[in-house]
Design an enzyme around this catalytic site. Sequence first.
Site, mmCIF file in Angstrom:
data_model
loop_
_atom_site.group_PDB
_atom_site.id
_atom_site.type_symbol
_atom_site.label_atom_id
_atom_site.label_comp_id
_atom_site.label_asym_id
_atom_site.label_seq_id
_atom_site.Cartn_x
_atom_site.Cartn_y
_atom_site.Cartn_z
ATOM 1 N N ASP A 1 0.862 -1.177 0.000
ATOM 2 C CA ASP A 1 0.000 0.000 0.000
ATOM 3 C C ASP A 1 0.902 1.233 0.000
ATOM 4 O OD1 ASP A 1 -2.992 0.670 1.916
ATOM 5 O OD2 ASP A 1 -1.830 2.015 0.654
ATOM 6 N N ASP B 1 -3.409 2.410 -5.621
ATOM 7 C CA ASP B 1 -2.283 2.496 -4.698
ATOM 8 C C ASP B 1 -2.088 1.283 -3.807
ATOM 9 O OD1 ASP B 1 -4.590 2.894 -3.244
ATOM 10 O OD2 ASP B 1 -3.662 4.347 -1.893
ATOM 11 N N GLU B 2 -2.821 0.203 -4.070
ATOM 12 C CA GLU B 2 -2.554 -0.982 -3.256
ATOM 13 C C GLU B 2 -2.864 -2.235 -4.042
ATOM 14 O OE1 GLU B 2 -5.762 -2.141 -0.162
ATOM 15 O OE2 GLU B 2 -5.704 0.034 -0.137
#
Length: 444
Positions: A18, A112-113
Amino acid sequence: MNSPSDPSVDDAPILHVDLDAFFASVEILDDPTLRGKPVAVGGGGERGVVASASYEARRFGVRSAMPSVVAKRRCPDLIILPGRFERYEVCSRQFHDIVRDLTPDIESLGLDELFADLRSLRRLPVRPIEAGVALRRRISEELGLLSGVGLGRNKLFAKLASKQSKPRIVNHRLVDGPGVVWVSPALERQWLDELPVRALWGVGPATAAKLEKLGLRWVRDLARVDEATLAGHLGTAMAATLCAYALGEDRRSVEVNRAVKSVGHDQTFAKSLTGIAEVLEAAKSHAGIVARALRAEGRVARTVTVAVRFDDLTSVSRSQTLSFGVDDEYAIVAIAGALLQSIDYPHAVRLLAVHASSFLERANNQLQLTFGFDVASNSARGGAESLSRDRQVGNEALRDAVDEVRQKFGSSALATAAELSDHGLDVATQRGRHAFGPEQHHEP
DNA sequence: TCTGGGGTCCTAGGACCC
DNA sequence: TCTGGGGTCCTAGGACCC
């Protein structure tokens, strides 16, 4: 060599990464004068919310999903930036590429993860913790971004671990996180026992409130509750999921090739719309955005859904499933317009949404591909007659679909049906011809 | 403090078919 | 004539995630 802190792939098969404060961090990366300042990305207006906040902003209590006015109140010096999503997508692709160097078995969750399944690396000299450390180093060196890595036996523990790996705010101060965290099987029970139910995937404000009423505040409380009893309050699926999580069980696999199932566009207006005419006008640009998204995905959609949220924050939605798929804005606006006309408007409209779902392979779609066909251009290519006939079938099918909507929703729709011609179907049938050329048709 | 925009999944009821 | 039960699809709404 195999100490408890150096697990094998079998002990830590699932990895979660993350990126820290992703949008805000990219803005700071691209404009170093922002470094050290409280920065947020999001909507700055009265109805805006924070999408991402730098740690400097978090020290003031600014959080994602917080209304911007609240964030400004907590942190008057907060710099709110509008967001540059194309730029974030570029960074996100680079981030994914770095992880793909480790394994192709990744499942993305937003920009983003992601989860990675390390099991295909079993026979290689890969140690999960080393791999996590190396990932963080590469992400930092090549992208200039910080990240956290979690490792565990399943998605549940990998995700909990990566949260724990992050920097934290303690007494308004930023405290570094460990960066890479592994939940060893021996410690799983202890981890769960110390967590509030809200920390579990799928438990939001509403479910947490229900659990609280049942006296279930901690994951250890959930571990003792009867699943059937819980199902009476939360439904069978949620009860089964939460009871399993509470015991550390999570059967979700890392799904590598997840296909998108719907596309849509929502917009909250700075000034609410009043009257059906304003709503229909706004729906045109929504339909265009949705249509472009569909074509970008190479999909056609059978279901069109509209939703409005009124000033009193209540929402209604209407949907229609067609016997054929559509991917052009004139078809979408015709259906969406008819649906929007079936709604009563007791208040001004602060949000309008248009969504498309029930995707069909283009090749399996009979009608939509020739909808709005340009007869003039086509005649130069031959086959004009059959194509022209197909186009009419497409138009007739759409017209039937619009009629069906009108019939389904009684008098309130009929009262304004004439207006639809101006905003919806006529636009579709007349202007459509000029908007699409032959390359739209005859795709394999 | 008062709630965005991109999505996913679940539920419940009704229609329809066998 | 009145009736069951299962499966599938559609619709509307709600909750959740990032």
